[in-house]
Design a protein around this motif. Structure first.
Motif, mmCIF file in Angstrom:
data_model
loop_
_atom_site.group_PDB
_atom_site.id
_atom_site.type_symbol
_atom_site.label_atom_id
_atom_site.label_comp_id
_atom_site.label_asym_id
_atom_site.label_seq_id
_atom_site.Cartn_x
_atom_site.Cartn_y
_atom_site.Cartn_z
ATOM 1 N N ARG A 1 70.697 7.568 34.187
ATOM 2 C CA ARG A 1 69.568 6.658 34.254
ATOM 3 C C ARG A 1 68.294 7.447 34.029
ATOM 4 O O ARG A 1 68.119 8.522 34.607
ATOM 5 C CB ARG A 1 69.508 5.973 35.626
ATOM 6 N N VAL A 2 67.412 6.918 33.205
ATOM 7 C CA VAL A 2 66.105 7.528 32.952
ATOM 8 C C VAL A 2 65.054 6.528 33.417
ATOM 9 O O VAL A 2 65.013 5.404 32.929
ATOM 10 C CB VAL A 2 65.904 7.853 31.456
ATOM 11 N N THR A 3 64.234 6.951 34.368
ATOM 12 C CA THR A 3 63.156 6.100 34.873
ATOM 13 C C THR A 3 61.840 6.739 34.473
ATOM 14 O O THR A 3 61.490 7.816 34.969
ATOM 15 C CB THR A 3 63.240 5.955 36.408
ATOM 16 N N LEU A 4 61.125 6.083 33.567
ATOM 17 C CA LEU A 4 59.841 6.596 33.108
ATOM 18 C C LEU A 4 58.759 6.283 34.129
ATOM 19 O O LEU A 4 58.773 5.236 34.773
ATOM 20 C CB LEU A 4 59.474 5.987 31.760
ATOM 21 N N ASP A 5 57.807 7.203 34.262
ATOM 22 C CA ASP A 5 56.664 7.014 35.157
ATOM 23 C C ASP A 5 55.636 6.162 34.417
ATOM 24 O O ASP A 5 55.043 6.608 33.440
ATOM 25 C CB ASP A 5 56.070 8.365 35.541
ATOM 26 N N ASP A 6 55.439 4.949 34.894
ATOM 27 C CA ASP A 6 54.468 4.065 34.256
ATOM 28 C C ASP A 6 53.283 3.793 35.188
ATOM 29 O O ASP A 6 52.730 2.697 35.210
ATOM 30 C CB ASP A 6 55.122 2.758 33.803
ATOM 31 N N SER A 7 52.903 4.828 35.958
ATOM 32 C CA SER A 7 51.848 4.659 36.950
ATOM 33 C C SER A 7 50.463 4.468 36.330
ATOM 34 O O SER A 7 49.529 4.070 37.016
ATOM 35 C CB SER A 7 51.822 5.863 37.896
ATOM 36 N N ALA B 1 55.838 15.112 26.142
ATOM 37 C CA ALA B 1 57.093 14.587 26.696
ATOM 38 C C ALA B 1 56.763 13.567 27.767
ATOM 39 O O ALA B 1 55.810 13.735 28.529
ATOM 40 C CB ALA B 1 57.922 15.724 27.288
ATOM 41 N N PRO B 2 57.535 12.488 27.832
ATOM 42 C CA PRO B 2 57.280 11.483 28.873
ATOM 43 C C PRO B 2 57.531 12.053 30.267
ATOM 44 O O PRO B 2 58.326 12.974 30.440
ATOM 45 C CB PRO B 2 58.294 10.388 28.573
ATOM 46 N N ILE B 3 56.842 11.487 31.240
ATOM 47 C CA ILE B 3 57.113 11.832 32.634
ATOM 48 C C ILE B 3 58.244 10.921 33.091
ATOM 49 O O ILE B 3 58.140 9.690 32.990
ATOM 50 C CB ILE B 3 55.859 11.634 33.506
ATOM 51 N N ALA B 4 59.339 11.528 33.553
ATOM 52 C CA ALA B 4 60.515 10.723 33.890
ATOM 53 C C ALA B 4 61.358 11.391 34.964
ATOM 54 O O ALA B 4 61.316 12.612 35.142
ATOM 55 C CB ALA B 4 61.369 10.513 32.643
ATOM 56 N N ASP B 5 62.119 10.574 35.660
ATOM 57 C CA ASP B 5 63.167 11.040 36.565
ATOM 58 C C ASP B 5 64.493 10.698 35.904
ATOM 59 O O ASP B 5 64.660 9.592 35.375
ATOM 60 C CB ASP B 5 63.077 10.335 37.919
ATOM 61 N N VAL B 6 65.418 11.647 35.919
ATOM 62 C CA VAL B 6 66.730 11.448 35.294
ATOM 63 C C VAL B 6 67.798 11.676 36.354
ATOM 64 O O VAL B 6 67.773 12.677 37.075
ATOM 65 C CB VAL B 6 66.940 12.422 34.112
ATOM 66 N N GLU B 7 68.729 10.751 36.450
ATOM 67 C CA GLU B 7 69.890 10.889 37.334
ATOM 68 C C GLU B 7 71.146 10.843 36.476
ATOM 69 O O GLU B 7 71.289 9.964 35.622
ATOM 70 C CB GLU B 7 69.941 9.753 38.352
ATOM 71 N N ILE B 8 72.028 11.813 36.684
ATOM 72 C CA ILE B 8 73.282 11.895 35.944
ATOM 73 C C ILE B 8 74.420 11.887 36.953
ATOM 74 O O ILE B 8 74.448 12.699 37.874
ATOM 75 C CB ILE B 8 73.344 13.170 35.080
#
Length: 122
Positions: free
Chosen positions: A68-74, A94-101
């Motif tokens: 899952r990639v969650t982009l920071d849209d703050s 590069a986008p600011i994101a949290d990635v969970e694998i």
């Protein structure tokens, strides 16, 4: 006894060779993620729609790894100004994101992009 001492290292090494590869690093771009695995394999997760969070299963891996990639849209105004300036000179940040694998054994690895500065918490 000597024979046992010769066989033991081989058995231990064989156990190490059968371990499931784990993600080492993740690079996030507007077009997807690239994951470097512990077995030197590169897996990818293409973004179906640039600029939106997404999920899927990594491609090019020996085992299925849902992610899952969650982009920071703050809407950080400083980040927006940096992106505008970088774009003016032909550079894409590069986008600011949290990635969970998720691993095959039920474990989850978490990554941040870009990686936090080592001076951030000092």
């Amino acid at each position: 006894m000597t024979r046992l001492l010769l066989i033991l290292p081989a058995v231990l090494l064989a156990g190490c060779l059968n371990t499931t590869p784990r993600p080492q690093t993740v690079t996030v771009s507007a077009t997807g993620i690239e994951v470097q695995m512990s077995n030197r394999q590169t897996c990818i997760g293409p973004a179906p729609v640039p600029g939106a969070s997404w999920s899927g299963t990594l491609q090019g891996c020996d085992a299925p790894y849902p992610y899952r990639v969650t982009l920071d849209d703050s809407g950080n105004p400083l980040r927006a100004a940096l992106e505008t300036g970088a774009s003016a000179i032909g550079v894409t940040l590069a986008p600011i994101a949290d990635v969970e694998i998720d691993g095959p054994a039920g474990n989850t690895w978490r990554f941040e992009s870009p990686e936090p500065s080592r001076f951030e918490n000092d």
